[in-house]
Design a protein around this motif. Structure first.
Motif, PDB file in Angstrom:
ATOM      1  N   GLU A   1      27.250  49.915  48.026  1.00  0.00           N
ATOM      2  CA  GLU A   1      27.214  50.865  49.142  1.00  0.00           C
ATOM      3  C   GLU A   1      25.960  51.731  49.097  1.00  0.00           C
ATOM      4  O   GLU A   1      25.451  52.131  50.139  1.00  0.00           O
TER       5      GLU A   1
ATOM      6  N   LYS B   1      38.072  52.644  49.086  1.00  0.00           N
ATOM      7  CA  LYS B   1      37.765  53.474  50.248  1.00  0.00           C
ATOM      8  C   LYS B   1      36.343  54.024  50.102  1.00  0.00           C
ATOM      9  O   LYS B   1      35.930  54.438  49.008  1.00  0.00           O
ATOM     10  N   LYS B   2      35.620  53.986  51.211  1.00  0.00           N
ATOM     11  CA  LYS B   2      34.256  54.512  51.233  1.00  0.00           C
ATOM     12  C   LYS B   2      34.236  55.858  51.950  1.00  0.00           C
ATOM     13  O   LYS B   2      34.714  55.982  53.075  1.00  0.00           O
TER      14      LYS B   2
ATOM     15  N   SER C   1      36.243  55.069  55.388  1.00  0.00           N
ATOM     16  CA  SER C   1      36.623  53.779  55.954  1.00  0.00           C
ATOM     17  C   SER C   1      37.141  52.885  54.840  1.00  0.00           C
ATOM     18  O   SER C   1      36.871  53.100  53.660  1.00  0.00           O
TER      19      SER C   1
ATOM     20  N   LEU D   1      37.564  49.604  52.492  1.00  0.00           N
ATOM     21  CA  LEU D   1      36.831  48.495  51.896  1.00  0.00           C
ATOM     22  C   LEU D   1      37.885  47.515  51.377  1.00  0.00           C
ATOM     23  O   LEU D   1      38.612  47.820  50.436  1.00  0.00           O
TER      24      LEU D   1
ATOM     25  N   TRP E   1      45.726  48.578  53.679  1.00  0.00           N
ATOM     26  CA  TRP E   1      44.770  47.592  53.177  1.00  0.00           C
ATOM     27  C   TRP E   1      44.754  47.667  51.643  1.00  0.00           C
ATOM     28  O   TRP E   1      45.212  48.639  51.035  1.00  0.00           O
TER      29      TRP E   1
ATOM     30  N   PHE F   1      30.386  53.340  60.969  1.00  0.00           N
ATOM     31  CA  PHE F   1      31.436  52.614  60.284  1.00  0.00           C
ATOM     32  C   PHE F   1      31.808  51.334  61.022  1.00  0.00           C
ATOM     33  O   PHE F   1      32.242  50.365  60.405  1.00  0.00           O
ATOM     34  N   SER F   2      31.651  51.327  62.331  1.00  0.00           N
ATOM     35  CA  SER F   2      32.095  50.182  63.124  1.00  0.00           C
ATOM     36  C   SER F   2      31.199  48.958  62.953  1.00  0.00           C
ATOM     37  O   SER F   2      31.622  47.834  63.198  1.00  0.00           O
TER      38      SER F   2
ATOM     39  N   GLN G   1      29.572  47.975  60.061  1.00  0.00           N
ATOM     40  CA  GLN G   1      29.474  47.397  58.724  1.00  0.00           C
ATOM     41  C   GLN G   1      30.656  46.487  58.427  1.00  0.00           C
ATOM     42  O   GLN G   1      31.786  46.759  58.814  1.00  0.00           O
ATOM     43  N   ASN G   2      30.380  45.401  57.711  1.00  0.00           N
ATOM     44  CA  ASN G   2      31.433  44.523  57.225  1.00  0.00           C
ATOM     45  C   ASN G   2      32.234  45.265  56.161  1.00  0.00           C
ATOM     46  O   ASN G   2      31.668  45.747  55.179  1.00  0.00           O
ATOM     47  N   ASN G   3      33.545  45.356  56.338  1.00  0.00           N
ATOM     48  CA  ASN G   3      34.348  46.133  55.401  1.00  0.00           C
ATOM     49  C   ASN G   3      34.982  45.295  54.293  1.00  0.00           C
ATOM     50  O   ASN G   3      35.848  45.776  53.566  1.00  0.00           O
ATOM     51  N   ARG G   4      34.544  44.028  54.148  1.00  0.00           N
ATOM     52  CA  ARG G   4      35.020  43.190  53.048  1.00  0.00           C
ATOM     53  C   ARG G   4      34.095  43.367  51.845  1.00  0.00           C
ATOM     54  O   ARG G   4      32.869  43.325  51.989  1.00  0.00           O
TER      55      ARG G   4
END
Length: 205
Positions: A187, A80-81, A28, A30, A76, A168-169, A171-174
């Protein structure tokens, strides 16, 4: 942070709370910043024709951040995680942070389990050879143009993967930090907290 994460995983495996029999892998985004106007202006001032991953380290405050893409329309800036999830318990067993332009297949080498089967989407087709070399069983959805594609098998794999994509949906991806190392540490801590919350669901006592 890595030692803490690994120790929590070891203790949960000792209690049979998670295993390496069936592993779901995915990645996902980041996101470091939502726009790159300042970086673009610096690149223009420096005489560069375009802003890309080669120019970014020279004009960005975070020299390790990169531009990544999930598709031809989704981009983006950041990292990447890559995550491995035990499909028996839903716990995170491995997590790795890379630059955003690292492909899923290249990132897979950081999160593959020691044994069992590995389930992944089309982004992991190029990692099948690595999976086999490590003595694992690949359960990777094939691309439509591949001769050995089995539609029924891919549908079955998709159904198996679906419940774990929620990880993944939520978690805050910032990201808050600069560089791969600090975001990797963050992480690790998130994964520890996630696994403890998951443990309360599996064993409320």
């Amino acid at each position: 942070m890595g030692n803490l994460f690994n120790e929590v995983k070891r203790q949960m495996q000792a209690k049979n709370c998670c295993s390496d029999i069936f592993t779901f892998v995915d990645s996902s985004a980041l996101i470091s910043k939502l726009n790159l106007w300042k970086e673009r202006d610096k690149a223009i001032t420096a005489g560069y024709e375009r802003l890309n991953n080669e120019v970014l380290p020279k004009v960005s405050k975070d020299p390790e951040a990169r531009i990544g893409a999930k598709s031809s329309k989704k981009f983006w800036y950041g990292f990447k995680k890559h995550v491995a999830v035990d499909m028996q318990s839903g716990m995170i067993t491995k997590v790795a942070v890379t630059q955003a332009n690292v492909t899923d297949s290249d990132g897979a080498k950081h999160i593959l389990p020691k044994s069992g089967s590995v389930a992944g989407d089309k982004g992991y087709v190029a990692a099948i050879r690595t999976i086999l070399q490590r003595g694992l069983h690949p359960m990777i959805i094939k691309r439509n143009n591949m001769k050995d594609k089995n539609i029924d098998l891919d549908r079955w794999i998709t159904k198996l993967r679906f419940p774990y994509e929620r990880i993944f949906s939520k978690q805050n991806n910032r990201v808050r930090y600069k560089g791969v190392v600090k975001n990797q540490g963050a992480e690790f801590l998130y994964a520890v907290a996630f696994n403890f919350r998951r443990l309360l669901v599996l064993n409320p006592a």
